[in-house]
Design an enzyme around this catalytic site. Structure first.
Site, PDB file in Angstrom:
ATOM      1  N   ASP A 186       3.212  38.038-108.013  1.00 40.77           N
ATOM      2  CA  ASP A 186       2.739  37.070-108.994  1.00 40.77           C
ATOM      3  C   ASP A 186       1.235  36.848-108.829  1.00 40.77           C
ATOM      4  O   ASP A 186       0.724  36.726-107.712  1.00 40.77           O
ATOM      5  CB  ASP A 186       3.496  35.750-108.774  1.00 40.77           C
ATOM      6  CG  ASP A 186       3.183  34.703-109.815  1.00 40.77           C
ATOM      7  OD1 ASP A 186       3.437  34.960-111.003  1.00 40.77           O
ATOM      8  OD2 ASP A 186       2.693  33.622-109.430  1.00 40.77           O
ATOM      9  N   GLU A 214       6.062  51.697 -93.758  1.00 37.72           N
ATOM     10  CA  GLU A 214       6.805  51.751 -92.493  1.00 37.72           C
ATOM     11  C   GLU A 214       8.310  51.821 -92.715  1.00 37.72           C
ATOM     12  O   GLU A 214       9.061  52.221 -91.822  1.00 37.72           O
ATOM     13  CB  GLU A 214       6.498  50.502 -91.648  1.00 37.72           C
ATOM     14  CG  GLU A 214       5.093  50.432 -91.093  1.00 37.72           C
ATOM     15  CD  GLU A 214       4.901  49.148 -90.299  1.00 37.72           C
ATOM     16  OE1 GLU A 214       5.915  48.577 -89.836  1.00 37.72           O
ATOM     17  OE2 GLU A 214       3.743  48.707 -90.148  1.00 37.72           O
TER      18      GLU A 214
END
Length: 529
Positions: A202, A264
């Site tokens: 957002d 990751e």
């Protein structure tokens, strides 16, 4: 293909604190098979964190828990697991620009003295004028009115102001404070560890403000006008404008850090920016190879009903993204804008145009984002003042965003139209009686319905040529897009046009041997052999 769920308005289980009138996580879980059968790949869910709900979840009090209104962490885990079992990915809405004023950090800031570490997490400043009674600068809130609120006198007798680019209950964080970045990395990892496939970010362009927080310089002749409207007009016209509160260069360091975190994890995790950048070129910076995966392209949404404007958006989008090798995105509606059936004129004409614009959009290379209910052809609802809940309504007195957030009609001939099992009466925003004819149940199996058009288009979309490059041209008021051996034609004119040669794959409306006004088609060209 990503489908946006507005959590309060999609489906209610009737078993959580909100009761049958408010959507919740178990309600979403129960409707996931519908989304799979619709043909989407992922679901983006608006904020369901703990929140006082002044801005319906975009004012977050605790990023690591579910608001009891919507369920529990166990409900969130079940939703993710069920989605994955159905082959759907789950995108969580992240709100990093501001917190709720009920967040523990802001409460601590109000209790602390000016200059304290607690206040350094937010943008507290001294006011202007001899007694500090004027806001620190001239910035305006997106929701109307000044973007600053003065707090009660601190322990040393000084009164400071805090910045809120949205509602007063949404204080902006100071992202120049390293503590903020560390906290949000932990939030990312919390939800990734629970199986989230990515994040919709957002106000992604707003985290960093220009140092010094200087006054905004508005274009000549726009004094007294809504700066947000001036900004939107400048985006469409692609003209420059001053915005020290948005799109600062340092914001990209935030997303480089986040990309390292996402990389990751197994499973191709992603993030998408709600970045209202002032140009396509500025927006492309958010999707460089070491930053975000996608960024919303709002120019398709902002374009008028014009073949030339649509063509310019398509060609401009690819020209901006090609240098960074990013995937384009397309969107026509979301929870912050007027539904596109209404934007295109409403009624039969608005629906015809909405269907045609959607069919054209879905044929373009890249990712498309759909907003719940658009597959039913829903229009914007004129919500009565007593039922409006958008904070912008209370700040400005102007009709806000409630009209695009009315709960989904699923079945039956009266409210709540299957929104909650066994529910009776109206949900949190009343549904129009006319929606009986637009429910999922009413449209399913009707080959002429908007729902079945979406289902057919989403299925056929998977078989379109893989070409990333498209050729775009305009003939009169007809937009023509060539993608491999498929021609997409959209007639934005007032009269009928000639159909492209080839085998018809899909049409947004009846044809009768021509391409009628407000209609789009997909046509596969025949081999010249």
């Amino acid at each position: 293909m990503i489908y946006q769920v507005y959590v309060r308005s999609f489906a209610s289980s009737g078993t959580r604190a909100g009761g049958p009138g408010i959507g919740d996580l178990p309600g979403i879980t129960s409707r996931l098979p519908y989304l799979r059968d619709l043909g989407v790949d992922a679901v983006w869910i608006t904020p369901f964190y703990r929140s006082p709900q002044h801005d319906h979840g975009y004012d977050v009090a605790d990023y690591l828990d579910v608001d009891p209104l919507f369920g529990t962490l166990a409900d969130a885990d079940e939703l993710v697991a069920t989605a994955h079992d159905l082959g759907l990915r789950v995108i969580v809405d992240l709100v990093p620009n501001h917190t709720s004023d009920e967040h523990a950090w802001f409460r601590a800031a109000l209790a602390a003295a000016p200059g304290s570490p607690e206040r350094a997490r937010y943008l507290f400043r001294e006011g202007r004028g001899a007694d500090g009674a004027e806001p620190p600068n001239n910035w305006q809130s997106v929701f109307g009115g000044p973007a600053w609120t003065r707090v009660a006198d601190g322990p040393d007798g000084r009164s400071q102001w805090y910045l809120h680019l949205f509602d007063t209950s949404q204080p902006d964080l100071d992202w120049r404070n390293p503590e903020i970045g560390d906290m949000f990395e932990s939030v990312l990892r919390f939800w990734l560890d629970r199986g989230a496939d990515g994040f919709r970010v957002d106000v992604a362009h707003g985290l960093l403000k220009e140092e010094g927080l200087r006054d905004q310089v508005l274009p000549e002749g726009t004094e007294g006008r809504d700066p947000n409207q001036v900004r939107e007009e400048a985006m469409v016209a692609r003209t420059d404008f001053d915005e020290p509160m948005w799109d600062q260069p340092e914001v990209h360091d935030v997303y480089r850090r986040w990309r390292r975190v996402l990389d990751e994890y197994d499973g191709d995790r992603m993030d998408v920016a709600e970045a209202w950048a002032k140009s396509l070129e500025a927006g492309a910076l958010y999707v460089r190879p070491d930053e975000m995966n996608q960024s919303f392209n709002f120019l398709w949404l902002l374009a008028d009903w014009s073949a030339r404007q649509f063509a310019d958006v398509v060609t401009g989008t690819f020209a901006a993204l090609d240098p960074v090798g990013a995937t384009p995105t397309w969107v026509l509606s979301n929870h912050d804008v007027v539904r596109h059936v209404t934007r295109y004129g409403g009624g039969a004409r608005g629906l015809a145009r909405a269907r045609a614009a959607t069919l054209t959009m879905l044929a373009l290379p890249g990712s498309s984002y759909l907003y719940q209910g658009e597959e039913l052809g829903l229009e914007q609802v004129d919500v009565a003042p007593e039922h409006r809940q958008d904070p912008s309504w209370f700040r400005t007195g102007e009709v806000g965003r409630d009209g695009c957030r009315v709960p989904m009609p699923w079945s039956g001939d009266a409210a709540p139209f299957g929104f909650s099992p066994g529910g009776t009466g109206q949900p949190w925003i009343p549904q129009p009686a006319s929606w009986a004819a637009l429910s999922v149940e009413a449209q399913s199996g009707d080959p002429d319905s908007t729902l079945e058009l979406y289902r057919a288009a989403l299925a056929a979309r998977r078989n379109l040529p893989g070409d990333r490059r498209v050729d775009v041209r305009v003939e009169g008021e007809v937009l023509l897009v060539e993608r491999g051996d498929v021609t997409i034609a959209l007639n934005c004119g007032a009269g009928a046009a000639t159909l492209p040669d080839g085998d018809l794959l899909l049409a947004s409306g009846p044809l009768g041997g021509v391409l009628p006004a407000d209609t789009a088609v997909w046509v596969r060209r025949r081999s010249s052999r």
